[in-house]
Design an enzyme around this catalytic site. Structure first.
Site, PDB file in Angstrom:
ATOM      1  N   HIS A  81      -6.376  10.155 -70.307  1.00  0.00           N
ATOM      2  CA  HIS A  81      -6.328   9.475 -69.001  1.00  0.00           C
ATOM      3  C   HIS A  81      -6.766  10.409 -67.881  1.00  0.00           C
ATOM      4  CE1 HIS A  81      -3.735   6.485 -71.153  1.00  0.00           C
ATOM      5  NE2 HIS A  81      -4.500   5.701 -70.443  1.00  0.00           N
ATOM      6  N   ASP A 235     -11.301  -1.389 -69.858  1.00  0.00           N
ATOM      7  CA  ASP A 235     -10.314  -0.354 -70.186  1.00  0.00           C
ATOM      8  C   ASP A 235     -10.407   0.046 -71.665  1.00  0.00           C
ATOM      9  OD1 ASP A 235      -6.837  -0.076 -68.992  1.00  0.00           O
ATOM     10  OD2 ASP A 235      -8.277   1.421 -69.638  1.00  0.00           O
TER      11      ASP A 235
HETATM   12  C1  LIG Z   1      -7.864   4.179 -78.993  1.00  0.00           C
HETATM   13  C2  LIG Z   1      -6.573   3.624 -78.456  1.00  0.00           C
HETATM   14  N1  LIG Z   1      -5.521   3.530 -79.273  1.00  0.00           N
HETATM   15  C3  LIG Z   1      -4.336   3.029 -78.831  1.00  0.00           C
HETATM   16  C4  LIG Z   1      -3.243   2.921 -79.735  1.00  0.00           C
HETATM   17  C5  LIG Z   1      -2.047   2.362 -79.306  1.00  0.00           C
HETATM   18  C6  LIG Z   1      -1.923   1.949 -77.970  1.00  0.00           C
HETATM   19  C7  LIG Z   1      -0.642   1.341 -77.474  1.00  0.00           C
HETATM   20  O1  LIG Z   1      -0.364   1.394 -76.282  1.00  0.00           O
HETATM   21  N2  LIG Z   1       0.113   0.745 -78.397  1.00  0.00           N
HETATM   22  C8  LIG Z   1       1.377   0.106 -77.992  1.00  0.00           C
HETATM   23  C9  LIG Z   1       1.622  -1.121 -78.859  1.00  0.00           C
HETATM   24  C10 LIG Z   1       2.833  -1.843 -78.289  1.00  0.00           C
HETATM   25  C11 LIG Z   1       0.383  -2.002 -78.858  1.00  0.00           C
HETATM   26  C12 LIG Z   1      -2.970   2.071 -77.054  1.00  0.00           C
HETATM   27  C13 LIG Z   1      -4.186   2.608 -77.477  1.00  0.00           C
HETATM   28  N3  LIG Z   1      -5.273   2.724 -76.625  1.00  0.00           N
HETATM   29  C14 LIG Z   1      -5.508   2.424 -75.309  1.00  0.00           C
HETATM   30  C15 LIG Z   1      -4.567   1.906 -74.307  1.00  0.00           C
HETATM   31  C16 LIG Z   1      -4.655   0.586 -73.875  1.00  0.00           C
HETATM   32  C17 LIG Z   1      -3.760   0.133 -72.894  1.00  0.00           C
HETATM   33  O2  LIG Z   1      -3.715  -1.140 -72.411  1.00  0.00           O
HETATM   34  C18 LIG Z   1      -4.751  -2.124 -72.413  1.00  0.00           C
HETATM   35  C19 LIG Z   1      -6.061  -1.558 -71.936  1.00  0.00           C
HETATM   36  C20 LIG Z   1      -4.293  -3.233 -71.491  1.00  0.00           C
HETATM   37  C21 LIG Z   1      -4.887  -2.666 -73.832  1.00  0.00           C
HETATM   38  C22 LIG Z   1      -2.808   0.969 -72.339  1.00  0.00           C
HETATM   39  C23 LIG Z   1      -2.734   2.289 -72.768  1.00  0.00           C
HETATM   40  C24 LIG Z   1      -3.619   2.753 -73.725  1.00  0.00           C
HETATM   41 CL1  LIG Z   1      -3.519   4.407 -74.243  1.00  0.00          CL
HETATM   42  N4  LIG Z   1      -6.758   2.727 -75.015  1.00  0.00           N
HETATM   43  N5  LIG Z   1      -7.366   3.217 -76.106  1.00  0.00           N
HETATM   44  C25 LIG Z   1      -6.446   3.211 -77.117  1.00  0.00           C
HETATM   45 MG   LIG Z   2      -3.451   2.416 -67.408  1.00  0.00          MG
HETATM   46 ZN   LIG Z   3      -7.133   2.946 -68.512  1.00  0.00          ZN
END
Ligand SMILES: Cc1nc2ccc(C(=O)NCC(C)C)cc2n2c(-c3cc(OC(C)(C)C)ccc3Cl)nnc12
Ligand SMILES: [Mg+2]
Ligand SMILES: [Zn+2]
Length: 344
Positions: A81, A235
């Site tokens: 981030h 995002d």
């Molecule tokens: C590569 C990649 N792996 C991830 C693996 C797991 C998770 C996670 O939060 N799992 C929690 C369960 C409850 C689902 C997020 C991941 N992630 C995100 C991300 C997306 C976000 O929210 C939106 C954009 C609204 C979807 C917010 C924060 C983040 Cl870091 N961006 N890239 C990634």
């Molecule tokens: Mg965010």
């Molecule tokens: Zn973001």
């Protein structure tokens, strides 16, 4: 507080002058993480200009440059981030606006396009590499400020964005009418708050219903659902690039998750398995994340815009790569190896 030197503004304006957009920067397969950090702000200027935003909204180049430099400074050097995440999310908003012809086809207004781009730049300002639940559990100062409303980090990102807009010489919207200005700030508020995963999960069924029924240009709810869908797509846009980008991004995300897990263990709290470097199996977690969050979102986008099918295909291809990695990883895991180096 953050400071931006006038020489920095001049240097960026000189870089932008007579500079044309890098070849293929407007293609879906282009990875913005390839752009030199020192050239990112200049490319933001060029992308705003390429979409006619500078002209249409009377954006002053020195004000826009100062704003962009403050936004860039407003990001910390967290593994994922950081400024490059914001820049790549912004770049994807440029790609969808340009390649899906969203404004010309009347899906969103030009003001909504401007608000989307600015929201992408600001949406994770001052992120500390930890989640909303971490703020609440460890009682951070941000939690004490915002926990009663929820979306703790997203409210902080919004507050930081408004603070920069109110900084001398940074109000890029001073060419807008007062009505356009308040509409734009309302949009930025809604879009940044929509980046809370919990908010997205509440909306996704309505977005699927909208895609199944077909977009209704006279239904303002469809317009709003589309804007939130686009924000989430931006995002998550790293997952639409090639395997190397997708895997590298996962690496960075888990660096943040595992650091949070270490912190939680040190505080005597048991972290989620996903955040525990001793327990997390990254390929399996990525297959779940792509299956439950990423691919559904780009499936909706592809249903609404056939030109976006290539994005859905990329996310499915990346999921397949994780499935192959998982099988290989399982064998190595059993024999005691745990790092992702095996995938290099
Ligand atoms: C590569 C990649 N792996 C991830 C693996 C797991 C998770 C996670 O939060 N799992 C929690 C369960 C409850 C689902 C997020 C991941 N992630 C995100 C991300 C997306 C976000 O929210 C939106 C954009 C609204 C979807 C917010 C924060 C983040 Cl870091 N961006 N890239 C990634
Ligand atoms: Mg965010
Ligand atoms: Zn973001």
């Amino acid at each position: 507080h953050m400071k931006v030197h006038p020489d920095d503004v001049t240097r960026v304006l000189n870089c932008a002058r007579g500079h044309d957009l890098m070849l293929e920067i407007d293609r879906f397969y282009f990875s913005p993480r390839k752009v030199e950090e020192s050239e990112c702000v200049c490319y933001c200027l060029l992308m705003f200009d390429d979409l006619g935003m500078v002209q249409q909204w009377q954006l002053k180049k020195d004000t826009l440059t100062r704003f962009l430099l403050f936004v860039k400074k407003g990001y910390r050097d967290a593994p994922y981030h950081n400024w490059y995440h914001a820049f790549s999310v912004f770049h994807f908003s440029y790609l969808v606006i340009k390649n899906l012809h969203l404004v010309e086809r009347g899906y969103i207004s030009s003001l909504e396009a401007l608000a989307l781009m600015v929201s992408c730049l600001c949406h994770d300002l001052d992120h500390r590499g930890t989640t909303n639940s971490f703020q609440m559990q460890s009682g951070t100062e941000l939690a004490s400020l915002y926990s009663s409303e929820g979306s703790v980090m997203e409210r902080h990102h919004l507050a930081q964005a408004l603070c920069i807009l109110n900084t001398d010489g940074c109000n890029i919207f001073d060419g807008l009418s007062s009505e356009q200005y308040s509409r734009c700030l309302d949009l930025i508020r809604d879009l940044i708050l929509a980046t809370d995963l919990a908010h997205h999960i509440r909306l996704v069924q309505d977005q699927e219903k909208m895609a199944a029924e077909g977009f209704d240009f006279h239904n303002s709810q469809h317009n709003q659902l589309l804007l939130f869908l686009l924000m989430t797509c931006c995002d998550l846009s790293d997952q639409t690039k090639d395997w190397k980008v997708s895997r590298t991004t996962a690496d960075l995300v888990y660096q943040e998750f595992f650091s949070q897990g270490d912190l939680e263990k040190a505080m005597g709290n048991a972290p989620l398995e996903m955040m525990d470097r001793e327990k997390a199996r990254i390929p399996d977690l990525q297959i779940q994340f792509l299956s439950h969050i990423v691919c559904p979102v780009f499936k909706i986008l592809a249903q609404l815009f056939p030109e976006a099918d290539c994005l859905l295909q990329s996310t499915l291809k990346n999921r397949h790569c994780w499935e192959q990695a998982s099988a290989f990883f399982a064998r190595r895991w059993e024999s005691g190896h745990s790092s992702l180096d095996i995938l290099r």
